[in-house]
Design a protein around this motif. Structure first.
Motif, PDB file in Angstrom:
ATOM      1  N   GLU A   1      11.758   2.962   7.361  1.00 47.73           N
ATOM      2  CA  GLU A   1      11.409   4.124   6.551  1.00 47.73           C
ATOM      3  C   GLU A   1      11.330   3.823   4.966  1.00 47.73           C
ATOM      4  O   GLU A   1      11.879   3.250   4.411  1.00 47.73           O
ATOM      5  N   ILE A   2       9.938   4.744   4.432  1.00 47.30           N
ATOM      6  CA  ILE A   2      10.200   4.710   3.192  1.00 47.30           C
ATOM      7  C   ILE A   2       9.636   5.712   2.497  1.00 47.30           C
ATOM      8  O   ILE A   2       9.018   6.565   3.044  1.00 47.30           O
ATOM      9  N   LYS A   3      11.066   6.186   2.051  1.00 45.46           N
ATOM     10  CA  LYS A   3      11.025   8.096   1.292  1.00 45.46           C
ATOM     11  C   LYS A   3      11.063   7.489  -0.581  1.00 45.46           C
ATOM     12  O   LYS A   3      11.344   7.185  -0.705  1.00 45.46           O
ATOM     13  N   ASP A   4      10.232   8.858  -0.467  1.00 43.56           N
ATOM     14  CA  ASP A   4      10.198   9.041  -2.338  1.00 43.56           C
ATOM     15  C   ASP A   4      10.392  10.640  -1.966  1.00 43.56           C
ATOM     16  O   ASP A   4      10.281  11.693  -1.548  1.00 43.56           O
ATOM     17  N   GLU A   5      10.479  10.956  -3.305  1.00 43.45           N
ATOM     18  CA  GLU A   5      10.199  11.983  -4.657  1.00 43.45           C
ATOM     19  C   GLU A   5       9.211  12.110  -5.102  1.00 43.45           C
ATOM     20  O   GLU A   5       9.788  13.410  -6.121  1.00 43.45           O
ATOM     21  N   GLY A   6       8.167  11.981  -4.772  1.00 44.24           N
ATOM     22  CA  GLY A   6       6.876  11.915  -5.329  1.00 44.24           C
ATOM     23  C   GLY A   6       6.071  13.528  -4.679  1.00 44.24           C
ATOM     24  O   GLY A   6       6.843  14.384  -4.912  1.00 44.24           O
TER      25      GLY A   6
ATOM     26  N   ASN B   1       0.591  -1.264   0.282  1.00 45.12           N
ATOM     27  CA  ASN B   1      -0.352   0.297   0.090  1.00 45.12           C
ATOM     28  C   ASN B   1       0.823   1.199   0.210  1.00 45.12           C
ATOM     29  O   ASN B   1       0.724   2.230  -0.903  1.00 45.12           O
ATOM     30  N   ILE B   2       1.733   0.836   0.696  1.00 44.41           N
ATOM     31  CA  ILE B   2       3.223   2.735   1.119  1.00 44.41           C
ATOM     32  C   ILE B   2       3.615   2.403  -0.594  1.00 44.41           C
ATOM     33  O   ILE B   2       3.549   4.021  -0.713  1.00 44.41           O
ATOM     34  N   VAL B   3       4.363   1.429  -1.082  1.00 41.38           N
ATOM     35  CA  VAL B   3       5.206   1.347  -2.372  1.00 41.38           C
ATOM     36  C   VAL B   3       4.915   1.894  -3.307  1.00 41.38           C
ATOM     37  O   VAL B   3       4.881   3.072  -3.905  1.00 41.38           O
ATOM     38  N   GLN B   4       3.342   1.165  -3.181  1.00 47.48           N
ATOM     39  CA  GLN B   4       2.102   1.670  -5.234  1.00 47.48           C
ATOM     40  C   GLN B   4       1.985   3.559  -4.599  1.00 47.48           C
ATOM     41  O   GLN B   4       2.147   3.650  -5.454  1.00 47.48           O
ATOM     42  N   ASN B   5       1.445   4.026  -3.701  1.00 44.48           N
ATOM     43  CA  ASN B   5       1.476   4.887  -3.144  1.00 44.48           C
ATOM     44  C   ASN B   5       2.800   6.231  -3.707  1.00 44.48           C
ATOM     45  O   ASN B   5       2.095   7.630  -4.324  1.00 44.48           O
ATOM     46  N   SER B   6       3.541   5.349  -3.249  1.00 45.26           N
ATOM     47  CA  SER B   6       4.800   6.453  -3.305  1.00 45.26           C
ATOM     48  C   SER B   6       4.918   5.859  -4.696  1.00 45.26           C
ATOM     49  O   SER B   6       5.461   7.181  -5.970  1.00 45.26           O
TER      50      SER B   6
ATOM     51  N   PHE C   1     -10.872   8.514   2.483  1.00 44.49           N
ATOM     52  CA  PHE C   1     -10.057   9.797   1.935  1.00 44.49           C
ATOM     53  C   PHE C   1      -9.690   9.681   1.041  1.00 44.49           C
ATOM     54  O   PHE C   1      -8.474   8.659   1.487  1.00 44.49           O
ATOM     55  N   SER C   2      -9.191  10.535   0.204  1.00 39.15           N
ATOM     56  CA  SER C   2      -7.930  10.356  -0.950  1.00 39.15           C
ATOM     57  C   SER C   2      -7.745  11.400  -1.552  1.00 39.15           C
ATOM     58  O   SER C   2      -9.009  11.836  -1.844  1.00 39.15           O
ATOM     59  N   THR C   3      -6.497  11.357  -1.995  1.00 40.46           N
ATOM     60  CA  THR C   3      -6.605  12.864  -2.220  1.00 40.46           C
ATOM     61  C   THR C   3      -6.380  11.754  -4.525  1.00 40.46           C
ATOM     62  O   THR C   3      -6.084  12.855  -4.720  1.00 40.46           O
ATOM     63  N   LYS C   4      -6.276  10.779  -4.983  1.00 43.19           N
ATOM     64  CA  LYS C   4      -6.146  10.666  -5.991  1.00 43.19           C
ATOM     65  C   LYS C   4      -7.623  10.400  -6.554  1.00 43.19           C
ATOM     66  O   LYS C   4      -8.825  10.807  -5.756  1.00 43.19           O
ATOM     67  N   GLU C   5      -7.396  10.661  -7.923  1.00 42.57           N
ATOM     68  CA  GLU C   5      -8.915  11.192  -8.557  1.00 42.57           C
ATOM     69  C   GLU C   5      -9.887   9.389  -8.025  1.00 42.57           C
ATOM     70  O   GLU C   5     -10.763   9.541  -8.302  1.00 42.57           O
ATOM     71  N   ASN C   6      -9.272   8.307  -8.601  1.00 45.78           N
ATOM     72  CA  ASN C   6     -10.209   7.287  -8.565  1.00 45.78           C
ATOM     73  C   ASN C   6      -9.336   6.229  -7.709  1.00 45.78           C
ATOM     74  O   ASN C   6     -10.177   5.413  -7.537  1.00 45.78           O
ATOM     75  N   GLY C   7      -8.942   7.125  -6.284  1.00 44.10           N
ATOM     76  CA  GLY C   7      -8.457   6.211  -4.671  1.00 44.10           C
ATOM     77  C   GLY C   7      -9.715   5.690  -4.522  1.00 44.10           C
ATOM     78  O   GLY C   7     -10.546   6.677  -4.541  1.00 44.10           O
ATOM     79  N   THR C   8      -9.614   5.134  -3.319  1.00 45.87           N
ATOM     80  CA  THR C   8     -11.313   4.655  -2.757  1.00 45.87           C
ATOM     81  C   THR C   8     -11.135   5.366  -1.619  1.00 45.87           C
ATOM     82  O   THR C   8     -11.361   5.009  -0.929  1.00 45.87           O
ATOM     83  N   GLY C   9      -9.614   5.478  -1.254  1.00 44.87           N
ATOM     84  CA  GLY C   9      -9.581   6.096   0.459  1.00 44.87           C
ATOM     85  C   GLY C   9      -9.179   4.657   1.079  1.00 44.87           C
ATOM     86  O   GLY C   9      -9.712   5.503   2.543  1.00 44.87           O
ATOM     87  N   LEU C  10      -8.972   2.799   0.895  1.00 40.57           N
ATOM     88  CA  LEU C  10      -9.120   2.139   1.957  1.00 40.57           C
ATOM     89  C   LEU C  10      -8.055   2.422   1.906  1.00 40.57           C
ATOM     90  O   LEU C  10      -7.223   1.646   2.862  1.00 40.57           O
ATOM     91  N   GLY C  11      -6.825   2.738   1.223  1.00 47.01           N
ATOM     92  CA  GLY C  11      -5.157   1.716   1.591  1.00 47.01           C
ATOM     93  C   GLY C  11      -4.642   2.513   2.828  1.00 47.01           C
ATOM     94  O   GLY C  11      -4.154   1.458   3.526  1.00 47.01           O
ATOM     95  N   LEU C  12      -4.496   3.636   3.208  1.00 48.75           N
ATOM     96  CA  LEU C  12      -3.332   4.119   4.416  1.00 48.75           C
ATOM     97  C   LEU C  12      -4.515   3.490   5.434  1.00 48.75           C
ATOM     98  O   LEU C  12      -4.749   3.185   6.800  1.00 48.75           O
ATOM     99  N   TYR C  13      -5.999   3.030   5.061  1.00 49.69           N
ATOM    100  CA  TYR C  13      -6.985   3.670   6.648  1.00 49.69           C
ATOM    101  C   TYR C  13      -6.750   1.586   6.287  1.00 49.69           C
ATOM    102  O   TYR C  13      -6.566   1.608   8.197  1.00 49.69           O
ATOM    103  N   ILE C  14      -6.667   0.484   5.391  1.00 51.99           N
ATOM    104  CA  ILE C  14      -6.733  -0.108   5.914  1.00 51.99           C
ATOM    105  C   ILE C  14      -4.793  -0.452   6.615  1.00 51.99           C
ATOM    106  O   ILE C  14      -4.371  -1.581   7.560  1.00 51.99           O
ATOM    107  N   THR C  15      -3.588   0.102   6.214  1.00 50.75           N
ATOM    108  CA  THR C  15      -2.381   0.410   6.394  1.00 50.75           C
ATOM    109  C   THR C  15      -2.345   0.779   7.898  1.00 50.75           C
ATOM    110  O   THR C  15      -1.361  -0.451   8.930  1.00 50.75           O
TER     111      THR C  15
END
Length: 186
Positions: free
Chosen positions: A120-125, A91-96, A141-155
């Motif tokens: 520690e997972i660090k991206d330059e996004g 979930n985290i790396v996919q977001n990155s 809650f999602s900042t992505k246009e087509n996001g479900t808002g469940l990835g970080l919630y489940i994480t």
């Protein structure tokens, strides 16, 4: 087509992984309610992260994202189901990856800190707006246009249920760093 078969194989593997995750979650729920007790074994953070990078290798290559992984040592062991840890990291790396462009860099570090294993997972996004940082773990809650808002919630739920913690720091336009901590074993 070979591509369709490849994508079908990936989809089947992901469905199997999600089924295993759900089965493990239900087993834990039953154990908490006294109907079943399941012993957990220690999981190697190094092995899970290496599998994670292999899983994302194609996506990283296609987007032109460089990456590095760094381990303090080979014996970073945690008591969490392997599938659960993999789901958290996916979930985290996919977001990155989705937040980065060609030429950006992803780094993953794992190390001990007292009685914890830290990742520690660090991206330059693109980063996350400061006004949205306190909402990112809320369901739907999602900042992505087509996001479900469940990835970080489940994480967050998985991390919390395993006695760990998750903290995300981000600077808009500079990138995001996710800090995970799990109780160390061994």
């Amino acid at each position: 087509d070979d591509k369709r078969k490849e994508y079908a194989d990936i989809a089947i593997n992901e469905l199997d992984r999600m089924n295993n995750l759900l089965t493990e979650y239900l087993s834990r729920y039953k154990a908490r309610n006294g109907t079943e007790v399941k012993a957990q074994t220690a999981v190697s953070v190094k092995k899970v992260i290496e599998e994670l990078i292999a899983f994302f290798q194609h996506s990283l290559h296609i987007k032109g994202i460089s990456h590095e992984i760094e381990f303090e040592n080979n014996e970073l062991l945690v008591l969490i189901g392997k599938e659960q840890l993999m789901q958290v990291l996916i979930n985290i790396v996919q977001n990155s990856i989705e937040a980065m462009d060609k030429g950006d860099h992803l780094s993953i570090k794992a190390f001990k800190e007292d009685d914890w294993v830290c990742i520690e997972i660090k991206d330059e996004g693109v980063g996350i707006k400061q006004s949205e940082l306190d909402k990112i773990f809320a369901p739907f809650f999602s900042t992505k246009e087509n996001g479900t808002g469940l990835g970080l919630y489940i994480t967050k739920r998985i991390v919390d249920n395993n006695g760990g913690s998750i903290n995300i720091k981000s600077i808009e336009g500079k990138g995001t760093t996710t800090y995970l901590k799990f109780p160390r074993t061994g």
